[in-house]
Design an enzyme around this catalytic site. Sequence first.
Site: not given
Length: 231
Positions: A87, A89, A104
């Site tokens: 994620n 976030d 990522h």
Amino acid sequence: MKKIVVLTGAGISAESGLKTFRDSDGLWEGYDVQKVATPEAWQENPQLVQDFYNMRRRDALAAKPNAAHYALAELENQYDVTIITQNIDDLHERAGSVNVMHLHGVITRSQSSINPLLTYPIAGWELKMGEVCELGSQLRAHVVWFGEDVPMIIPAARICQQADIFILVGSSLAVYPAAGLVNYVHYDVPKYIIDPKIPEINRIKNIIRIEEKASDGVPKLVKELLTGDPY
Ligand code: NAD
């Protein structure tokens, strides 16, 4: 201290209001990923790509960690925990997890468009065209696009090899090389998968399938791991 490695995907943040891909027909918030999350998209329409990630940043900053993120942070009281997340976030960090590896990238940072090693914190949600790195190149979101190298994959694979317990939460295992990490976990190691739609995972030993939403399944598993009470 036993080592727990947790691999998380978009599903763990779904109940924080951040949509996954696969549940939305391969679209990301209504966008075709080829048009917003590839180096070609950036070449063709950098403003669209910048706007897309500005929206993702705005949404991520407004979202709050859910019970699954908080439960994983609690595991650190008794275990050596590393979270490897796909994620972008930062909900694991905001829930209190200390060892978080972003495979990522992370949306709260920017990255030079000519040198991916140059990254910077972003104040607020908006990264504007015209904002440049110390080399004078345009800043983009610090995320790994489809078709780009995943520089953290080798350290992540090494960490998976050290796991005494492995937990996978909310990933369709459709995005490589992240999906291959489970192959680095020793065959003897218990591998818990928490997902309302468990991905197909063949030829891997010692899988314990928990077909539940992250906010239900993760706190229950964490309680079991912390107290020894059977799940
Ligand atoms: P994915 O969208 O391919 O798969 C999501 C998985 O989560 C599915 O298996 C689905 O069944 C499961 N899921 C849905 N709701 C859930 C819930 N409440 N609890 C637990 N599981 C649930 O996601 P992926 O495998 O992470 O791959 C998508 C890629 O897209 C990632 O590389 C990631 O970088 C990016 N992405 C990130 C975010 C984010 O940062 N929050 C959001 C969307 C996409």
